[in-house]
Enzyme design. Structure first.
Site, mmCIF file in Angstrom:
data_model
loop_
_atom_site.group_PDB
_atom_site.id
_atom_site.type_symbol
_atom_site.label_atom_id
_atom_site.label_comp_id
_atom_site.label_asym_id
_atom_site.label_seq_id
_atom_site.Cartn_x
_atom_site.Cartn_y
_atom_site.Cartn_z
ATOM 1 N N ASP A 1 -1.444 6.966 6.370
ATOM 2 C CA ASP A 1 -1.439 5.536 6.673
ATOM 3 C C ASP A 1 -2.356 5.282 7.869
ATOM 4 O O ASP A 1 -2.610 6.185 8.662
ATOM 5 C CB ASP A 1 0.004 5.122 7.007
ATOM 6 C CG ASP A 1 0.265 3.666 6.630
ATOM 7 O OD1 ASP A 1 -0.672 2.987 6.169
ATOM 8 O OD2 ASP A 1 1.412 3.221 6.801
ATOM 9 N N ARG B 1 6.594 -8.327 1.492
ATOM 10 C CA ARG B 1 7.481 -7.997 2.610
ATOM 11 C C ARG B 1 8.088 -9.272 3.205
ATOM 12 O O ARG B 1 9.258 -9.308 3.569
ATOM 13 C CB ARG B 1 6.747 -7.204 3.695
ATOM 14 C CG ARG B 1 7.658 -6.823 4.866
ATOM 15 C CD ARG B 1 6.952 -6.049 5.957
ATOM 16 N NE ARG B 1 6.647 -4.687 5.585
ATOM 17 C CZ ARG B 1 5.467 -4.117 5.731
ATOM 18 N NH1 ARG B 1 4.457 -4.796 6.243
ATOM 19 N NH2 ARG B 1 5.280 -2.871 5.363
ATOM 20 N N THR C 1 -5.608 -1.347 6.822
ATOM 21 C CA THR C 1 -5.721 -2.804 6.856
ATOM 22 C C THR C 1 -7.117 -3.191 7.342
ATOM 23 O O THR C 1 -7.467 -4.351 7.360
ATOM 24 C CB THR C 1 -4.686 -3.391 7.842
ATOM 25 O OG1 THR C 1 -4.802 -2.689 9.077
ATOM 26 C CG2 THR C 1 -3.264 -3.228 7.315
ATOM 27 N N LYS D 1 0.832 -1.211 0.000
ATOM 28 C CA LYS D 1 0.000 0.000 0.000
ATOM 29 C C LYS D 1 0.866 1.260 0.000
ATOM 30 O O LYS D 1 0.676 2.155 -0.824
ATOM 31 C CB LYS D 1 -0.948 0.001 1.213
ATOM 32 C CG LYS D 1 -1.941 -1.152 1.199
ATOM 33 C CD LYS D 1 -2.870 -1.137 2.396
ATOM 34 C CE LYS D 1 -2.161 -1.343 3.712
ATOM 35 N NZ LYS D 1 -1.482 -2.632 3.837
ATOM 36 N N THR D 2 1.826 1.317 0.933
ATOM 37 C CA THR D 2 2.710 2.482 0.995
ATOM 38 C C THR D 2 3.509 2.603 -0.303
ATOM 39 O O THR D 2 3.680 3.699 -0.853
ATOM 40 C CB THR D 2 3.665 2.362 2.206
ATOM 41 O OG1 THR D 2 2.874 2.208 3.382
ATOM 42 C CG2 THR D 2 4.543 3.584 2.340
HETATM 43 N N1 LIG Z 1 3.986 -5.064 -6.016
HETATM 44 C C1 LIG Z 1 5.202 -5.155 -5.472
HETATM 45 N N2 LIG Z 1 6.264 -5.509 -6.221
HETATM 46 C C2 LIG Z 1 7.487 -5.632 -5.670
HETATM 47 N N3 LIG Z 1 7.749 -5.403 -4.361
HETATM 48 C C3 LIG Z 1 6.741 -5.023 -3.567
HETATM 49 C C4 LIG Z 1 5.429 -4.875 -4.087
HETATM 50 N N4 LIG Z 1 4.629 -4.490 -3.077
HETATM 51 C C5 LIG Z 1 5.395 -4.404 -1.989
HETATM 52 N N5 LIG Z 1 6.673 -4.720 -2.259
HETATM 53 C C6 LIG Z 1 7.782 -4.780 -1.281
HETATM 54 O O1 LIG Z 1 7.214 -5.113 -0.019
HETATM 55 C C7 LIG Z 1 7.589 -4.188 0.996
HETATM 56 C C8 LIG Z 1 6.385 -3.870 1.840
HETATM 57 O O2 LIG Z 1 5.455 -3.106 1.113
HETATM 58 P P1 LIG Z 1 4.674 -1.865 1.759
HETATM 59 O O3 LIG Z 1 5.465 -1.269 2.866
HETATM 60 O O4 LIG Z 1 4.256 -0.976 0.659
HETATM 61 O O5 LIG Z 1 3.415 -2.607 2.359
HETATM 62 P P2 LIG Z 1 2.132 -1.979 3.072
HETATM 63 O O6 LIG Z 1 0.924 -2.574 2.411
HETATM 64 O O7 LIG Z 1 2.235 -0.503 3.107
HETATM 65 O O8 LIG Z 1 2.239 -2.575 4.551
HETATM 66 P P3 LIG Z 1 1.693 -1.949 5.947
HETATM 67 O O9 LIG Z 1 0.213 -2.255 6.002
HETATM 68 O O10 LIG Z 1 2.434 -2.730 6.996
HETATM 69 O O11 LIG Z 1 2.001 -0.501 5.965
HETATM 70 C C9 LIG Z 1 8.147 -2.968 0.262
HETATM 71 O O12 LIG Z 1 9.298 -2.500 0.915
HETATM 72 C C10 LIG Z 1 8.490 -3.453 -1.131
HETATM 73 O O13 LIG Z 1 9.866 -3.680 -1.242
HETATM 74 MG MG LIG Z 2 2.506 0.780 4.687
#
Ligand SMILES: Nc1ncnc2c1ncn2[C@@H]1O[C@H](COP(=O)(O)OP(=O)(O)OP(=O)(O)O)[C@@H](O)[C@H]1O
Ligand SMILES: [Mg+2]
Length: 347
Positions: A116, A224, A165, A71-72
């Site tokens: 977030d 992740r 989430t 998401k981030t």
């Molecule tokens: N579609 C993707 N392709 C490649 N790598 C990805 C992808 N999505 C996420 N990642 C990798 O996974 C890691 C975690 O992603 P991210 O921090 O964006 O998750 P999030 O959904 O924001 O989690 P949270 O809910 O904990 O904030 C990132 O550092 C990135 O390297």
């Molecule tokens: Mg995030």
């Protein structure tokens, strides 16, 4: 952001302290690097293209999905594709109206403003945000008591990207103000393999195809997690003086970490086992189950359940949680052997 859990396991989808910062090199910056979530990405690319063509800000964007799915990352990708600034905060950091006002008044035209954990906004902040999202204005109260009056401060048009989430507890007035909603799903095996290959390339790690495939399968459909396990496998390979990560390294590594072929850790298996052994396969209420495994209901619902459900091992019903026949198979049990008193499915 800043989330930390007491006993962070290796396949937990939330970041372990400092992990995301260390992983900056792995974070996709553009849509073309962002693996998977194809339908969502295609639509988003159209909306971004159209907004740029019209020289307008992109509609507000709501990102929903379990931790660690991107998401981030996607919020930053959107800003990069729009070629705008990116300002990031999280709902718990927005304590007073002035915290939000400070950030919003500094935005430049078209910027992406990322909040977030948007399900954790305080009501006063949320009210302010409504007007900002709709009219690009802020209500600011000056003076006190009978002298108080409200000033409307104009701000630059911006795109709010809200991530959560827990879409279920976001208020409907807030949801209705987002023009675009993206729902993340766990990544397919193919996409997970692509992520392993990409990350290995960026980190200069050699990994065999069958090893990448097993690693991808054991990482809960969560980028992740797969990035984290890839680093651990690199350690194991280095320790055994193997120059590339091969299948035996991954097999052995996962075994040492007590991660099974479905990406479950001991605690996940314990959850299933407890439901089978103490509650005859369920249904058992979330609170009771959480107490039995020594975790909070929140941890149970946020961490463990989404993947157990997605993997087809657990079901939620109005009467509580139940294990599926797949779970018995995975634990090497049968309903009969588990109970010793006939079928458990007939409770
Ligand atoms: N579609 C993707 N392709 C490649 N790598 C990805 C992808 N999505 C996420 N990642 C990798 O996974 C890691 C975690 O992603 P991210 O921090 O964006 O998750 P999030 O959904 O924001 O989690 P949270 O809910 O904990 O904030 C990132 O550092 C990135 O390297
Ligand atoms: Mg995030």
């Amino acid at each position: 952001m800043g989330k930390k859990k007491e006993s962070a396991g290796l396949v937990r989808p939330e970041p372990i302290e400092g992990e995301d910062e260390r992983d900056m090199t792995l974070r996709p910056r553009h849509m073309a690097e962002f693996v998977g979530q194809q339908g969502m990405k295609d639509n988003l690319s159209v909306f971004i293209y159209a907004a740029k063509e019209r020289n307008e800000s992109l509609d507000h964007l709501f990102l929903i999905g379990p931790p660690g799915l991107g998401k981030t990352t996607l919020a930053q990708v959107v800003a990069n594709e729009l070629e705008t600034g990116f300002v990031q905060t999280s709902a718990p950091a927005l304590d007073k109206p002035k915290d939000l006002v400070g950030l919003l008044t500094n935005l430049k035209k078209g910027d992406v403003f990322f909040i977030d954990e948007i399900h954790r906004l305080k009501p006063v902040i949320e009210e302010l945000l409504y007007i900002a999202m709709e009219d690009y204005e802020l209500d600011w109260i000056v003076g006190q008591g009978p002298m108080a009056r409200t000033l409307r401060i104009p701000i630059q048009p911006f795109t709010l990207v809200g991530a959560t989430t827990k879409a279920g507890i976001v208020s409907s007035p807030l949801i209705s103000r987002f023009g675009i909603t993206c729902r993340f799903s766990f990544y397919s095996q193919e996409d997970m393999e692509a992520i392993v290959r990409r990350s290995a390339g960026l980190l200069n790690i050699r990994i065999d195809a069958d090893a990448a495939s097993l690693l991808a399968r054991s990482s809960r459909g969560t980028p992740r997690v797969v990035n984290r396990l890839l680093r651990r496998m690199r350690d194991f390979a280095q320790f055994s003086s193997v120059s590339s990560i091969n299948l035996p390294v991954v097999r052995d590594g996962l075994k040492r970490l007590e991660i099974d072929a479905l990406g479950l850790e001991k605690q996940d298996r314990d959850i299933l086992r407890i439901i089978v052994e103490r509650y005859k396969g369920g249904p058992v209420g979330a609170e009771t189950l959480a107490i039995s495994i020594g975790e909070s209901v929140e941890t149970l619902e946020d961490y463990y359940e989404p993947y157990l459900i997605q993997a087809g091992l657990l079901q939620r019903s109005p009467r509580g949680r139940m294990v599926t026949s797949l779970a018995y198979g995975h634990l090497g049990l049968t309903p009969e052997s588990a109970s010793g008193e006939g079928s458990l499915f007939s409770t």
